[in-house]
Design a protein around this motif. Structure first.
Motif, PDB file in Angstrom:
ATOM      1  N   UNK A  69       0.554  -1.453  -0.170  1.00 47.42           N
ATOM      2  CA  UNK A  69      -0.280  -0.283  -0.141  1.00 47.42           C
ATOM      3  C   UNK A  69       1.079   0.998   0.210  1.00 47.42           C
ATOM      4  N   UNK A  70       0.383   2.458  -1.166  1.00 43.87           N
ATOM      5  CA  UNK A  70       0.974   3.785  -0.770  1.00 43.87           C
ATOM      6  C   UNK A  70       0.625   4.513   0.316  1.00 43.87           C
ATOM      7  N   UNK A  71       0.871   4.844   1.567  1.00 44.96           N
ATOM      8  CA  UNK A  71       0.993   6.373   2.069  1.00 44.96           C
ATOM      9  C   UNK A  71       0.775   7.630   1.995  1.00 44.96           C
ATOM     10  N   UNK A  72       0.736   8.885   2.062  1.00 40.61           N
ATOM     11  CA  UNK A  72       1.064   9.592   2.352  1.00 40.61           C
ATOM     12  C   UNK A  72       1.314  10.076   4.158  1.00 40.61           C
ATOM     13  N   UNK A  73       2.744  10.631   3.629  1.00 35.98           N
ATOM     14  CA  UNK A  73       3.274  11.307   5.193  1.00 35.98           C
ATOM     15  C   UNK A  73       3.782  12.419   5.122  1.00 35.98           C
ATOM     16  N   UNK A  74       3.224  13.630   5.726  1.00 40.81           N
ATOM     17  CA  UNK A  74       4.183  14.769   6.119  1.00 40.81           C
ATOM     18  C   UNK A  74       4.400  15.071   4.553  1.00 40.81           C
ATOM     19  N   UNK A  75       4.301  15.015   3.760  1.00 41.25           N
ATOM     20  CA  UNK A  75       3.823  15.473   1.990  1.00 41.25           C
ATOM     21  C   UNK A  75       5.085  14.128   1.042  1.00 41.25           C
ATOM     22  N   UNK A  76       5.003  13.156   2.123  1.00 42.56           N
ATOM     23  CA  UNK A  76       6.534  12.251   1.666  1.00 42.56           C
ATOM     24  C   UNK A  76       5.400  10.769   1.007  1.00 42.56           C
ATOM     25  N   UNK A  77       5.396  10.369  -0.274  1.00 42.77           N
ATOM     26  CA  UNK A  77       4.698   9.173   0.064  1.00 42.77           C
ATOM     27  C   UNK A  77       4.930   7.843  -0.208  1.00 42.77           C
ATOM     28  N   UNK A  78       5.153   7.255   0.448  1.00 47.13           N
ATOM     29  CA  UNK A  78       5.841   5.863   1.110  1.00 47.13           C
ATOM     30  C   UNK A  78       5.502   4.776   0.417  1.00 47.13           C
ATOM     31  N   UNK A  79       5.470   4.185  -0.831  1.00 43.27           N
ATOM     32  CA  UNK A  79       5.887   2.298  -0.268  1.00 43.27           C
ATOM     33  C   UNK A  79       5.277   1.199   0.581  1.00 43.27           C
ATOM     34  N   UNK A  80       4.810   1.019   1.168  1.00 44.07           N
ATOM     35  CA  UNK A  80       4.377   0.017   2.948  1.00 44.07           C
ATOM     36  C   UNK A  80       4.184  -1.281   1.706  1.00 44.07           C
ATOM     37  N   UNK A  81       5.257  -2.274   2.031  1.00 41.33           N
ATOM     38  CA  UNK A  81       5.872  -3.382   1.558  1.00 41.33           C
ATOM     39  C   UNK A  81       5.952  -4.530   2.615  1.00 41.33           C
ATOM     40  N   UNK A  82       4.588  -5.208   3.270  1.00 43.66           N
ATOM     41  CA  UNK A  82       4.308  -5.605   4.028  1.00 43.66           C
ATOM     42  C   UNK A  82       3.630  -7.462   4.768  1.00 43.66           C
ATOM     43  N   UNK A  83       4.920  -7.669   5.042  1.00 41.86           N
ATOM     44  CA  UNK A  83       5.051  -9.365   4.908  1.00 41.86           C
ATOM     45  C   UNK A  83       4.512  -9.729   5.887  1.00 41.86           C
ATOM     46  N   UNK A  84       3.479 -10.422   5.956  1.00 39.29           N
ATOM     47  CA  UNK A  84       2.772 -11.091   6.870  1.00 39.29           C
ATOM     48  C   UNK A  84       3.327 -12.794   6.919  1.00 39.29           C
ATOM     49  N   UNK A  85       4.143 -12.756   8.117  1.00 41.02           N
ATOM     50  CA  UNK A  85       4.295 -14.000   8.638  1.00 41.02           C
ATOM     51  C   UNK A  85       3.551 -15.557   9.246  1.00 41.02           C
ATOM     52  N   UNK A  86       3.819 -16.145   8.697  1.00 38.50           N
ATOM     53  CA  UNK A  86       3.717 -17.463   9.851  1.00 38.50           C
ATOM     54  C   UNK A  86       3.915 -16.990  10.976  1.00 38.50           C
ATOM     55  N   UNK A  87       2.943 -17.524  12.236  1.00 32.83           N
ATOM     56  CA  UNK A  87       3.456 -17.036  13.442  1.00 32.83           C
ATOM     57  C   UNK A  87       3.457 -19.115  14.510  1.00 32.83           C
ATOM     58  N   UNK A  88       3.273 -19.882  13.153  1.00 33.04           N
ATOM     59  CA  UNK A  88       2.943 -21.441  13.848  1.00 33.04           C
ATOM     60  C   UNK A  88       4.745 -21.896  13.952  1.00 33.04           C
ATOM     61  N   UNK A  89       5.151 -22.097  15.267  1.00 35.91           N
ATOM     62  CA  UNK A  89       6.539 -22.840  16.515  1.00 35.91           C
ATOM     63  C   UNK A  89       6.754 -23.342  14.413  1.00 35.91           C
ATOM     64  N   UNK A  90       6.919 -24.432  14.510  1.00 39.73           N
ATOM     65  CA  UNK A  90       7.537 -25.090  13.200  1.00 39.73           C
ATOM     66  C   UNK A  90       7.474 -24.380  12.158  1.00 39.73           C
ATOM     67  N   UNK A  91       6.903 -23.030  12.022  1.00 41.93           N
ATOM     68  CA  UNK A  91       7.673 -22.488  10.980  1.00 41.93           C
ATOM     69  C   UNK A  91       7.853 -20.577  10.994  1.00 41.93           C
TER      70      UNK A  91
END
Length: 221
Positions: free
Chosen positions: A64-86
């Protein structure tokens, strides 16, 4: 596309000023995928969704791209697995991460007790100056709460973290939690740039003095 709370939906041709990598960490079933989906797509993947019924296996990725304080920022959001074996699979993905949301489920005390373990894992694998925000998800299930708010606030305070209680289902505090993390990352990035510029000026200044001294040495007047 229309902006949402001062942010922009990602488009293929969008030109961002900065790119930040964010990890979403926590035990299985605390709502990492739901939270990321709500933030990036303004959509809830629960409520009978076939996708929500299957745990993330290793990694899920959104932008997602957001704009904060006039700066456009591309956010790369990595959703990692929480299971202990992973969990070992997530270690490589710490590399380059500038921000981390650490999640627990307010209806699951075990997920809260594991937060210190996640924080220790972060300290061992992530950059020393990585930004972190603690999130207690599923605050819409108040009748099933197992983790008192003050207990989570005290833990966050002990580790000098911001804390938010969120509901991916009802879209409560999802935007503020992510944007608080983005603000931290942007501030650190600006400080880093300022330090580099200051260092660059010192280096150039020293070089200029050396050149002047060298010229003075060989000046025959």
């Amino acid at each position: 596309m229309a902006s949402r709370n001062g942010t922009d939906n990602l488009e293929e041709d969008v030109q961002a000023d900065l790119t930040f990598k964010i990890l979403v960490l926590g035990d299985s079933n605390v709502g990492k995928t739901c939270l990321a989906c709500r933030f990036c797509e303004n959509n809830f993947v629960g409520g009978g969704s076939s996708r929500a019924s299957v745990p993330t296996l290793g990694l899920d990725f959104r932008q997602r791209v957001v704009t904060l304080d006039g700066t456009r920022i591309q956010l790369q959001i990595w959703d990692t697995a929480g299971q202990e074996r992973y969990r070992t699979l997530t270690t490589a993905y710490y590399r380059g991460a500038m921000g981390i949301l650490v999640l627990f489920d307010i209806t699951n005390e075990t997920s809260f007790n594991h937060i210190t373990s996640w924080l220790e894992n972060i300290s061992q694998n992530a950059s020393a100056d990585v930004c972190k925000v603690l999130v207690g998800n599923k605050c819409d299930e108040e009748d099933r709460r197992k983790v008192p708010t003050m207990r989570a606030i005290n833990l966050a305070s002990a580790f000098d973290l911001l804390f938010y209680e969120t509901s991916a289902k009802n879209s409560v505090n999802v935007e503020p939690a992510f944007m608080a993390l983005v603000k931290q990352m942007l501030t650190k990035q600006q400080h880093r740039i300022n330090r580099l510029q200051s260092t660059d000026k010192v280096i150039h200044g020293n070089m200029l003095e050396k050149i002047k001294k060298k010229e003075a040495k060989w000046c025959y007047c």
